[in-house]
Design a protein around this motif. Structure first.
Motif, PDB file in Angstrom:
ATOM      1  N   LEU A 178     -30.536  66.991 -24.548  1.00 37.95           N
ATOM      2  CA  LEU A 178     -29.472  66.057 -24.210  1.00 37.95           C
ATOM      3  C   LEU A 178     -30.135  64.752 -23.802  1.00 37.95           C
ATOM      4  CD1 LEU A 178     -27.056  68.395 -22.311  1.00 37.95           C
ATOM      5  CD2 LEU A 178     -26.319  66.767 -24.047  1.00 37.95           C
ATOM      6  N   PHE A 215     -24.491  67.533 -19.661  1.00 35.32           N
ATOM      7  CA  PHE A 215     -23.926  66.368 -20.343  1.00 35.32           C
ATOM      8  C   PHE A 215     -23.056  65.552 -19.391  1.00 35.32           C
ATOM      9  CE2 PHE A 215     -20.114  64.576 -22.279  1.00 35.32           C
ATOM     10  CZ  PHE A 215     -20.679  63.619 -23.098  1.00 35.32           C
ATOM     11  N   VAL A 262     -18.652  53.664 -22.601  1.00 37.37           N
ATOM     12  CA  VAL A 262     -18.476  55.008 -22.049  1.00 37.37           C
ATOM     13  C   VAL A 262     -17.360  54.971 -21.006  1.00 37.37           C
ATOM     14  CG1 VAL A 262     -19.566  56.884 -20.755  1.00 37.37           C
ATOM     15  CG2 VAL A 262     -20.886  55.601 -22.439  1.00 37.37           C
ATOM     16  N   LYS A 319     -22.891  55.869 -29.413  1.00 33.40           N
ATOM     17  CA  LYS A 319     -23.460  54.665 -28.820  1.00 33.40           C
ATOM     18  C   LYS A 319     -22.363  53.628 -28.677  1.00 33.40           C
ATOM     19  CE  LYS A 319     -27.390  51.496 -29.210  1.00 33.40           C
ATOM     20  NZ  LYS A 319     -28.585  51.129 -29.990  1.00 33.40           N
ATOM     21  N   THR A 344     -29.794  60.446 -23.059  1.00 37.37           N
ATOM     22  CA  THR A 344     -28.958  59.284 -22.770  1.00 37.37           C
ATOM     23  C   THR A 344     -29.841  58.060 -22.606  1.00 37.37           C
ATOM     24  OG1 THR A 344     -29.021  59.657 -20.367  1.00 37.37           O
ATOM     25  CG2 THR A 344     -27.195  60.645 -21.595  1.00 37.37           C
ATOM     26  N   ILE A 373     -15.869  60.678 -22.299  1.00 35.54           N
ATOM     27  CA  ILE A 373     -16.615  61.831 -21.784  1.00 35.54           C
ATOM     28  C   ILE A 373     -15.840  63.116 -22.008  1.00 35.54           C
ATOM     29  CG2 ILE A 373     -17.500  62.913 -19.680  1.00 35.54           C
ATOM     30  CD1 ILE A 373     -18.216  60.107 -18.678  1.00 35.54           C
ATOM     31  N   THR A 397     -25.932  55.183 -24.626  1.00 34.76           N
ATOM     32  CA  THR A 397     -26.134  56.069 -25.776  1.00 34.76           C
ATOM     33  C   THR A 397     -26.158  57.515 -25.300  1.00 34.76           C
ATOM     34  OG1 THR A 397     -27.405  54.400 -26.980  1.00 34.76           O
ATOM     35  CG2 THR A 397     -27.713  56.694 -27.645  1.00 34.76           C
ATOM     36  N   LEU A 398     -25.472  58.388 -26.053  1.00 36.51           N
ATOM     37  CA  LEU A 398     -25.432  59.816 -25.752  1.00 36.51           C
ATOM     38  C   LEU A 398     -25.782  60.595 -27.012  1.00 36.51           C
ATOM     39  CD1 LEU A 398     -21.960  59.678 -24.014  1.00 36.51           C
ATOM     40  CD2 LEU A 398     -24.045  60.270 -22.797  1.00 36.51           C
ATOM     41  N   LEU A 430     -25.200  63.492 -16.975  1.00 37.88           N
ATOM     42  CA  LEU A 430     -25.874  62.367 -17.633  1.00 37.88           C
ATOM     43  C   LEU A 430     -24.882  61.273 -18.026  1.00 37.88           C
ATOM     44  CD1 LEU A 430     -28.409  64.292 -19.902  1.00 37.88           C
ATOM     45  CD2 LEU A 430     -28.967  62.862 -17.927  1.00 37.88           C
ATOM     46  N   ALA A 431     -23.740  61.677 -18.575  1.00 39.81           N
ATOM     47  CA  ALA A 431     -22.734  60.697 -18.989  1.00 39.81           C
ATOM     48  C   ALA A 431     -22.154  59.959 -17.781  1.00 39.81           C
ATOM     49  CB  ALA A 431     -21.618  61.395 -19.765  1.00 39.81           C
TER      50      ALA A 431
END
Length: 199
Positions: free
Chosen positions: A94, A57, A28, A25, A96, A33, A82-83, A60-61
């Motif tokens: 997964l 992932f 980013v 968290k 986010t 990543i 948040t991931l 989403l990231a």
């Protein structure tokens, strides 16, 4: 363990982290990543499940990186989100979460509802349609990535939102990936030993 501190997320069991393999968290960046992706690689080694989780992932990231309206004010102005990668019986989740503008969230949730209503064939056709559109304009993406997540996971993409104020909403995504079919990607063929022949 709850990383998404809003009432909507507290009520949703899929957003309760129970057996985390990865949690983050904060700001980013592309560097962050890449590090998280390497951690996923170490956990899953060389198998199809691992590559599928990596791909979901990344989508989403990347969505947080491009669309989060909450920014780190420590000098680098990174997008904040948040991931989490959580293990459950029979599948992985997964998750986010990040802040977006209300208008953007409404458009995105409508887009997700449409994607989730499509079968696999229609998803592939829609992906091709979006790919052709995005090659002809300057786009941050997002729509195409969400289609790819549903295709890779084989499940609908869960979306949870909670309005913060008149300008912003907290948006959460949750992708479910089954543990089945985690076959090795190692292409080295090994010849099984022959049974000894009786004289």
């Amino acid at each position: 363990m709850n990383l998404f501190i809003t009432n909507s997320f507290l009520r949703d069991q899929d957003f309760q982290v129970k057996s985390p393999l990865m949690i983050y968290k904060g700001g980013v960046s592309y560097e962050l990543i890449a590090k998280a992706r390497n951690q996923i690689r170490q956990v899953f080694k060389r198998n199809k499940l691992g590559y599928k989780i990596q791909s979901v992932f990344m989508e989403l990231a990347h969505n947080i990186l491009l669309h989060s309206e909450e920014k780190n004010n420590m000098g680098d102005y990174e997008s904040v989100g948040t991931l989490a990668l959580d293990e459950r019986e029979g599948y992985y989740l997964l998750m986010t979460g990040n802040v977006m503008g209300n208008a953007s969230v409404e458009k995105l949730t409508s887009h997700c509802e449409f994607i989730n209503s499509l079968d696999r064939k229609d998803l592939i056709d829609f992906k091709i349609e979006l790919s052709e559109k995005e090659t002809h304009k300057d786009s941050k993406g997002g729509g195409l990535g969400l289609v790819q997540i549903v295709l890779l996971s084989g499940n609908s993409l869960q979306v949870v939102t909670e309005r913060i104020n008149d300008q912003s909403t907290y948006l959460g995504f949750c992708a479910k990936i089954p543990k089945e079919n985690a076959k090795s990607l190692d292409t080295t063929k090994k010849t099984p030993p022959e049974d000894p022949k009786e004289e």
